[in-house]
Write a protein that holds these residues in place. Sequence first.
Motif, PDB file in Angstrom:
ATOM      1  N   PRO A 198       0.830  -1.218   0.000  1.00 32.86           N
ATOM      2  CA  PRO A 198       0.000   0.000   0.000  1.00 32.86           C
ATOM      3  C   PRO A 198       0.857   1.258   0.000  1.00 32.86           C
ATOM      4  O   PRO A 198       1.988   1.244   0.476  1.00 32.86           O
ATOM      5  CB  PRO A 198      -0.783  -0.130   1.307  1.00 32.86           C
ATOM      6  N   MET A 199       0.300   2.335  -0.498  1.00 33.54           N
ATOM      7  CA  MET A 199       0.971   3.636  -0.412  1.00 33.54           C
ATOM      8  C   MET A 199       0.665   4.324   0.916  1.00 33.54           C
ATOM      9  O   MET A 199       1.389   5.220   1.342  1.00 33.54           O
ATOM     10  CB  MET A 199       0.524   4.539  -1.565  1.00 33.54           C
ATOM     11  N   ALA A 200      -0.432   3.911   1.537  1.00 35.87           N
ATOM     12  CA  ALA A 200      -0.781   4.471   2.847  1.00 35.87           C
ATOM     13  C   ALA A 200      -1.595   3.447   3.620  1.00 35.87           C
ATOM     14  O   ALA A 200      -2.312   2.632   3.010  1.00 35.87           O
ATOM     15  CB  ALA A 200      -1.584   5.760   2.686  1.00 35.87           C
ATOM     16  N   VAL A 201      -1.454   3.473   4.924  1.00 36.01           N
ATOM     17  CA  VAL A 201      -2.238   2.559   5.756  1.00 36.01           C
ATOM     18  C   VAL A 201      -2.868   3.317   6.916  1.00 36.01           C
ATOM     19  O   VAL A 201      -2.332   4.313   7.396  1.00 36.01           O
ATOM     20  CB  VAL A 201      -1.380   1.400   6.334  1.00 36.01           C
ATOM     21  N   ILE A 231      -1.531   5.907  11.421  1.00 37.08           N
ATOM     22  CA  ILE A 231      -1.440   6.140   9.984  1.00 37.08           C
ATOM     23  C   ILE A 231       0.027   6.175   9.565  1.00 37.08           C
ATOM     24  O   ILE A 231       0.891   6.599  10.327  1.00 37.08           O
ATOM     25  CB  ILE A 231      -2.160   7.440   9.565  1.00 37.08           C
ATOM     26  N   ARG A 232       0.273   5.740   8.328  1.00 37.76           N
ATOM     27  CA  ARG A 232       1.636   5.765   7.784  1.00 37.76           C
ATOM     28  C   ARG A 232       1.546   5.937   6.276  1.00 37.76           C
ATOM     29  O   ARG A 232       0.530   5.614   5.663  1.00 37.76           O
ATOM     30  CB  ARG A 232       2.365   4.450   8.067  1.00 37.76           C
ATOM     31  N   GLY A 233       2.625   6.390   5.694  1.00 38.18           N
ATOM     32  CA  GLY A 233       2.703   6.452   4.238  1.00 38.18           C
ATOM     33  C   GLY A 233       2.280   7.798   3.685  1.00 38.18           C
ATOM     34  O   GLY A 233       2.495   8.838   4.301  1.00 38.18           O
ATOM     35  N   GLN A 234       1.687   7.766   2.516  1.00 36.39           N
ATOM     36  CA  GLN A 234       1.272   8.992   1.827  1.00 36.39           C
ATOM     37  C   GLN A 234       0.019   9.553   2.508  1.00 36.39           C
ATOM     38  O   GLN A 234      -1.111   9.287   2.090  1.00 36.39           O
ATOM     39  CB  GLN A 234       1.009   8.694   0.344  1.00 36.39           C
ATOM     40  N   ILE A 235       0.244  10.337   3.525  1.00 39.05           N
ATOM     41  CA  ILE A 235      -0.856  10.859   4.339  1.00 39.05           C
ATOM     42  C   ILE A 235      -1.838  11.701   3.515  1.00 39.05           C
ATOM     43  O   ILE A 235      -3.044  11.682   3.794  1.00 39.05           O
ATOM     44  CB  ILE A 235      -0.296  11.661   5.537  1.00 39.05           C
ATOM     45  N   PRO A 236      -1.382  12.454   2.491  1.00 39.86           N
ATOM     46  CA  PRO A 236      -2.373  13.189   1.695  1.00 39.86           C
ATOM     47  C   PRO A 236      -3.430  12.268   1.065  1.00 39.86           C
ATOM     48  O   PRO A 236      -4.571  12.693   0.880  1.00 39.86           O
ATOM     49  CB  PRO A 236      -1.513  13.858   0.611  1.00 39.86           C
TER      50      PRO A 236
END
Lengths: 253, 413
Positions: A198-201, A231-236
């Motif tokens: 994933p790009m964000a989780v 949360i992690r990753g691409q937060i936007p």
Amino acid sequence: MSDELIKAHLNLYAVLRNLEDIVEYDRETASLVMDWDVSVQFSVLNGPRAYIEFRGGVCTVGRGKYDNPSVRLLFLSPAHLNRMIDGRGNPIPIKGFTRLGFLKRDFTRVTERLEYYLKPTAELLKDEEYLALNTRLTLHTAAFAVREIGLLDPVGRLLASHIGNGSVNLKILPHGPGVCVNFKDGDIEPRKGEADRPMAVMWMKNVKAAHDFLSGKTDAFTAIASGDVMIRGQIPMLESLSLILDRIPHYLS
Amino acid sequence: MKTYHFENSQRMFKKAARVIPCGIYGHLSPVPLIPPTAYPFYAVRAKGSRFWDVDGNEFIDYVCAYGPVILGYNHEKVDAAAMKQYGEANCVTAPTPVMVELAEYLVDLIPIADWAFFAKNGGDVTSYALMAAREATGRKKIVMVCGGYHGVAPWAQAPGHPGVMDDDHRNCIRVRWNDYTEFERVVEENPGEIAGFIATPYHHPTFADSELPAEGYWQKIEALCRKEGIVLIVDDVRCGFRLDMRGSNEYFGFKPDLICFCKAIGNGYPISALVGTDSLKNVVSRVFYTGSYWFSAVPMAAAIATLKELKSIDGPKLIRETGRKLLDGLVDIARGYGYDLKVTGHPSMPYLRITNDESLMLHQDWCGECTKRGAYFSSHHNWFISTAHTDEDIQRSWAIAEDAFKAVKKRYG
């Protein structure tokens, strides 16, 4: 696109899809449908189509046309479908007249179970099993609503247009359920389960934390800072997804 | 290397969440600090390049209060000027002479400035700049850059955010950064309707690489604005006095009509400023705009002391060189562990990103591990270098970065 049409999409593709989980996780519903072998096509004039299939104790809800369904229900408009879902209207059966009894009696009992789990009370939520299933349904409804809002709602479209390609995983710890929403070149594809890369989780600490977060009982900022939601990753991507979800109450109360 | 714990921060946050919306709201919210468990939530003391949290942990701070602190925390000369003014007068029925002194100082310092107007926050003056542009032109539309940050007024927030109405954006047109052709097209499609163009000197979004202006970008923007009578506004809130004491536009070689300053102007004392050309002086005089604390004298005295000190030590050069040294070392250390640490933006306010993982999770983990060891690194926002950062700070930060790379290498391989 009218609000009624968007609401019809949400009802067919996000709310009714929960029948799959009701059949799988609610013992009473499972015993009701155990021997069913029936398929129901929902068709909305100038609107969406979906089908529900009960076979071998499993319920499958899908988009589009079902080949040779047992029952075909017609709705003259998106508003007509929405009235039926809200319990204020009836569909027009155009195939499966011998199954009208099934529709009125048996199928209605299943949809009543769905309504029971989708409309919690403080008292019902004290029951752990109820809380778990209600939260599962809320998570799944949210994931599948992202597609409809993100592609159809004007604000949702704008928000989704800024989301880059990749998957977002949402999961209730420790063992699920989890959902994944994949964004690719303007398309949005939700599914149950998780993407491998994933790009964000977004992980919710447990069922209670997930329920409080998804139902809006706790605000996202506090939930994340306190560790109830991680949360992690691409937060936007998560921020845009969250803003898309904020549009749901505009259509579904 | 010992890692920090944040029990008191967490405890205080739980108390805060009961009585403050979000516990900590706005840009100091822990939400983009990933994971929040690796970061302090509350500070009790700060001095120079460092601050101490409620758990007694000490940090070399590379965020500098998200930009205001350019000379270091509790700078003696700035604080002395502020305290002296405090002993005389601060918030009074009439403004104090220090307001005139600061305005004169800015007009002398900044080539395009013929006047100065003061407020508290960056958003105060970006909104005022838009009002001035509309009053000056009699036009309603504002062009801005997609992903640019100009504060939290409804027009400045992205559409779809809570509390923001569609109507708030009715007269806002967003264009891509560095895309002059798109700006030209927007101007063509809205003849006689564009009041102003507002942008930061270079593009510094969060969670994404910073982008410097392309060759000739600002010069073409300036020429078209002049030709079409569009007010050119530079939001220098973040970059101001970091790239060039005369305004970041001088660094990039163009002349706007209005410049918005905040952050570094007061080294932590609350003040912002809008400066502009003589042709707009009567216009802003017509636009009524004020606030209860906008005339407070203490921040004005602090601003004069800050600007004088920055000028005397050539602050922009100093933080550029400090930043360059720190970053070169970090990039080398990262390379030693097989990681590509990409640095974008100006060395005095760089954005860093480990490119090996496009999801940013690896980078977030590394920044978190560094912070837990005493170097406060943000993963979502550009960093800020201050003149208080020393060689010793850099050496210590390199050692921390190395230990943190070891930790993430074990996790990611």
